[in-house]
Design a protein around this motif. Sequence first.
Motif, PDB file in Angstrom:
ATOM      1  N   GLY A 501       0.831  -0.998   0.038  1.00 47.51           N
ATOM      2  CA  GLY A 501      -0.005   0.135  -0.023  1.00 47.51           C
ATOM      3  C   GLY A 501       0.727   1.218  -0.015  1.00 47.51           C
ATOM      4  N   MET A 502       0.226   2.366   0.037  1.00 55.58           N
ATOM      5  CA  MET A 502       0.722   3.438   0.018  1.00 55.58           C
ATOM      6  C   MET A 502       0.133   4.507   0.995  1.00 55.58           C
ATOM      7  SD  MET A 502       2.389   6.386  -2.746  1.00 55.58           S
ATOM      8  CE  MET A 502       3.562   5.586  -3.591  1.00 55.58           C
ATOM      9  N   CYS A 503       0.719   5.169   2.119  1.00 52.06           N
ATOM     10  CA  CYS A 503      -0.101   5.922   2.889  1.00 52.06           C
ATOM     11  C   CYS A 503       0.616   7.732   2.831  1.00 52.06           C
ATOM     12  CB  CYS A 503      -0.136   5.465   4.233  1.00 52.06           C
ATOM     13  SG  CYS A 503       1.266   5.000   5.008  1.00 52.06           S
ATOM     14  N   GLY A 504       1.445   7.738   2.185  1.00 57.69           N
ATOM     15  CA  GLY A 504       2.118   8.938   1.773  1.00 57.69           C
ATOM     16  C   GLY A 504       1.258   9.923   1.163  1.00 57.69           C
ATOM     17  N   GLU A 505       1.241  11.134   1.331  1.00 54.72           N
ATOM     18  CA  GLU A 505       0.497  11.993   0.413  1.00 54.72           C
ATOM     19  C   GLU A 505       0.410  11.785  -0.950  1.00 54.72           C
ATOM     20  OE1 GLU A 505      -1.832  14.209   1.876  1.00 54.72           O
ATOM     21  OE2 GLU A 505      -1.223  12.932   3.678  1.00 54.72           O
ATOM     22  N   MET A 506       1.497  10.993  -1.677  1.00 53.51           N
ATOM     23  CA  MET A 506       1.463  10.803  -2.927  1.00 53.51           C
ATOM     24  C   MET A 506       0.249  10.112  -3.561  1.00 53.51           C
ATOM     25  SD  MET A 506       4.734   8.987  -4.839  1.00 53.51           S
ATOM     26  CE  MET A 506       4.622   8.519  -6.460  1.00 53.51           C
ATOM     27  N   ALA A 507      -0.161   9.106  -2.574  1.00 52.27           N
ATOM     28  CA  ALA A 507      -1.063   8.052  -2.986  1.00 52.27           C
ATOM     29  C   ALA A 507      -2.335   8.801  -3.379  1.00 52.27           C
ATOM     30  CB  ALA A 507      -1.499   7.242  -1.782  1.00 52.27           C
TER      31      ALA A 507
END
Length: 574
Positions: A501-507
């Motif tokens: 998953g990705m939970c940084g703002e980029m997602a």
Amino acid sequence: MSQQLTGIGASAGIAIAKAFRLENPDLSVERQPITDVDAELSNFNAALETSKKELEVIRAKTKQDLGEEHAEIFSAHLLVLSDPELVDTIRNKVKDENVNAAFSLKEVAQQFITIFESMDNEYMKERAADIRDVSQRVLAHVLGKSIVSLAEINEEVVLLAEDLTPSDTAQLNKQFVKGFVTDIGGRTSHSAIMARSMEIPAVVGTKSITEQGENGVTVIVDGLEGTVILNPSEGELAFYRQKQADYEEQKKEWAKLVNEQTKTQDGHHVELAANIGTPNDLVGVKNNGAEGIGLYRTEFLYMDRTKLPTEEEQFDAYKKVVEEMNGKPVVIRTLDIGGDKELPYLDLPKEMNPFLGFRAIRLCLEKTDIFRTQLRALLRASAFGNLKIMFPMIATLQEYREAKAILEEERQSLVNAGTEVSNDIEIGIMVEIPSTAVMARQFAKEVDFFSIGTNDLIQYTMAADRMNEKVSYLYQPYNPAILTLVKMVIDASHAEGKWTGMCGEMAGDNIAIPLLLGLGLDEFSMSATSILPARSQLASLSKEAAKSLAEQALTMNTADEVKDLVESFLATTK
Ligand code: PEP
Ligand code: MG
């Protein structure tokens, strides 16, 4: 004449209201001889009474808005003001030495602070912080200056500040604070992240808003573009009122997708999850149709208070979140303190480079009592829903193994004591440090999942402090270097049958989304307010086409080239 400033759009939306400048008044004082002792004492007594009244109001309001726990600090402040040891010593100094009350107050308070700070006892150290805070308030009144507390704002304003700490942001009352603008900070500073979860339009990193913005002037905050207008003309006001209305309309369109599945045009499902800071954010999670929680930043449970949360308090919070999510996945991250998130009561030494310092898992692996308390609360809550545990800031496999071993010990001891604990909790790590992205193949054999924390991964890859607006141009999510690291992590997890998953703002970024879809990201976790726009965008994309787009992006030379590539791709999908 209207005046325009440019910063970084940190939270979408348009706000129009009067400026309210949050400033720290100049409280410097000199020793001065006095002749009228009575006048000096009555000024001091009046300042004391005013301060007590203010604190009563703040305490009541905090209790009502945020609960007893958060109001406790103001009770402690009131106690300080009723302490004759402190107050009478100040009065006596005025009388005995014929000196001004402001000076006596500052000196005596400082003596008390020094004594308390030197004590080898956490509780006493906290009292030093209380005395410092409260004596500033009284001193401001003695000097005829006012100290504003965020909780006291009671009319519609746009807040102008040099910076807001995450705990300042937590105190903001959405009813009155319509937007905020800061001098410093970037899109991924935690005050910006909180503004998004509270849906308050914000522009950060303007460099000079506190210099240029007079109290009371009308301010327009355009959090979509990152612009701020002071003293707007009639024409500008009309333009932005229209833009505000259009944005509200757009939100209504997105809202229609709240109960829809997230599917690409060619039928692929990806999971859209929300990032939360407290159980209160669950309202936004539901209103925006999140399919799970991809990041619960537990550190907010530890902030804005005077001591560590107990295991019971934590258990209640985690249990509430997993129960309310009703079987949907909830990824809870263990304590990530340090960097721009401080816990004054831990009294940690100041560091030269806090983002490279003693933060997150590094601190937890040393202060294992704090870590173990949290792990026990998490393990107990796991029996009530679909809870996954994630460790932040993992740089080496040793750190992961050590954290996991401690978790296992706590699990065993709970099980031995007959406590119910789920036996299939997934354990994952955040990929925020380049060493971990590079070693993803090895990690993938041992972890259950990865969640890429691009806010930190980008700052560490580009060596650019996420709080420093001077280097914010290096926050480059589309840089092929970042895309390459993201690809390495996703591919490594898939090779072992795990998920990323990705939970940084980029997602939640609409230029990044087609690239991440193409790279095979399984779960996108973002501020709740970005979920519906992302669902709407994904419905218009084909995974196959996104795959070729991502392959092409990886061969590009610069972030700008990638951005142009994606923009022309999106133009053809409209
Ligand atoms: C990240 O680093 O991308 C992340 C999600 O964690 P935080 O923003 O809380 O540091
Ligand atoms: Mg991080």
